[in-house]
Enzyme design. Sequence first.
Site, PDB file in Angstrom:
ATOM      1  N   ASP A   1       0.880  -1.166   0.000  1.00 12.32           N
ATOM      2  CA  ASP A   1       0.000   0.000   0.000  1.00 12.32           C
ATOM      3  C   ASP A   1       0.919   1.218   0.000  1.00 12.32           C
ATOM      4  OD1 ASP A   1      -1.664   2.118   0.515  1.00 12.32           O
ATOM      5  OD2 ASP A   1      -2.722   1.177   2.186  1.00 12.32           O
TER       6      ASP A   1
ATOM      7  N   TYR B   1      -8.249  16.266  -9.974  1.00 14.40           N
ATOM      8  CA  TYR B   1      -7.625  15.513 -11.059  1.00 14.40           C
ATOM      9  C   TYR B   1      -6.591  16.381 -11.783  1.00 14.40           C
ATOM     10  CZ  TYR B   1      -7.661  12.202 -15.047  1.00 14.40           C
ATOM     11  OH  TYR B   1      -7.339  11.290 -16.020  1.00 14.40           O
TER      12      TYR B   1
ATOM     13  N   LYS C   1      -2.399  15.771 -11.880  1.00 13.28           N
ATOM     14  CA  LYS C   1      -1.641  15.540 -13.107  1.00 13.28           C
ATOM     15  C   LYS C   1      -0.661  16.682 -13.378  1.00 13.28           C
ATOM     16  CE  LYS C   1      -3.487  11.603 -13.806  1.00 13.28           C
ATOM     17  NZ  LYS C   1      -2.685  10.407 -13.449  1.00 13.28           N
TER      18      LYS C   1
END
Length: 270
Positions: free
Chosen positions: A62, A164, A168
């Site tokens: 993880d 998002y 990015k």
Amino acid sequence: MTSEREQHGAPAGNLALVTGASRGVGRGVALGLLAAGFRVYVTGRSIDQADLPPEMRRLRCDHLKDEQTARVFDAIRSECGRLDLLVNCAWGGYERMAEGGAFTWPAPFWDQPMHRWTGMMDAGVRAAFVCSAHAARMMTPRHRGLIVNISFWAAQRHLGNTIYGIAKAATDKMTSDMAVELKPYDIPVISLYPGLVRTEAVLAAAESGAFDLSTSESPEFIGRVINGLFHDPNLMTRTGQVLVAAAVAKEFGVLDIDGKSPPALTLADI
């Protein structure tokens, strides 16, 4: 007690680590690299149950937990003594896109659930940073290696939601700045943009007409492109750059697993 490296010697061939390889793009990258002759290590929370060949070395991890990430690199160092390629695919941003019967993915930033920040920024950007730091410690003494960060066009325009785009854009900036610091060691760092990839989630959505798959890419295609980059003798001239996978493929003559050449999407196509 002797290690695998001490018993058998350092492994022949190029050694790659692909994070987040249980499914999706990460799994495809790992398959593509294996087919290209890499010895492949793979990580993921559910990597033990992943549909992957037995030749791959699975390390359950993880990447939200730094101690588990450290154990991955300790294992690679102990068993192999080196790392030639790191592909950062770990990403929790597509989990729980709908909640309570509502599709929350495109909600305005003030209505976004905070687990989405964790999935994109911590399980995505931060995980890539931590893995890259471990990889750099192994690569810099040898002046050899490549780090690839999987990114997307959301860095350059609003797509879906604000988090998002932040994630990015941060990935691309991280790539650019890491490249500056690794350049004296001849280690390139690249941000790579896939197109529409036929992941498990995309294929499921396509059944309801959500996607036109006519110009899509297989997950393995990205691995083929990365293999082409890895063997490019002029790769250092691209370090720090954002590259579109399909455009690189056309340059190198790389085809998808179906023999097709996917179109290289531009910002206007997205």
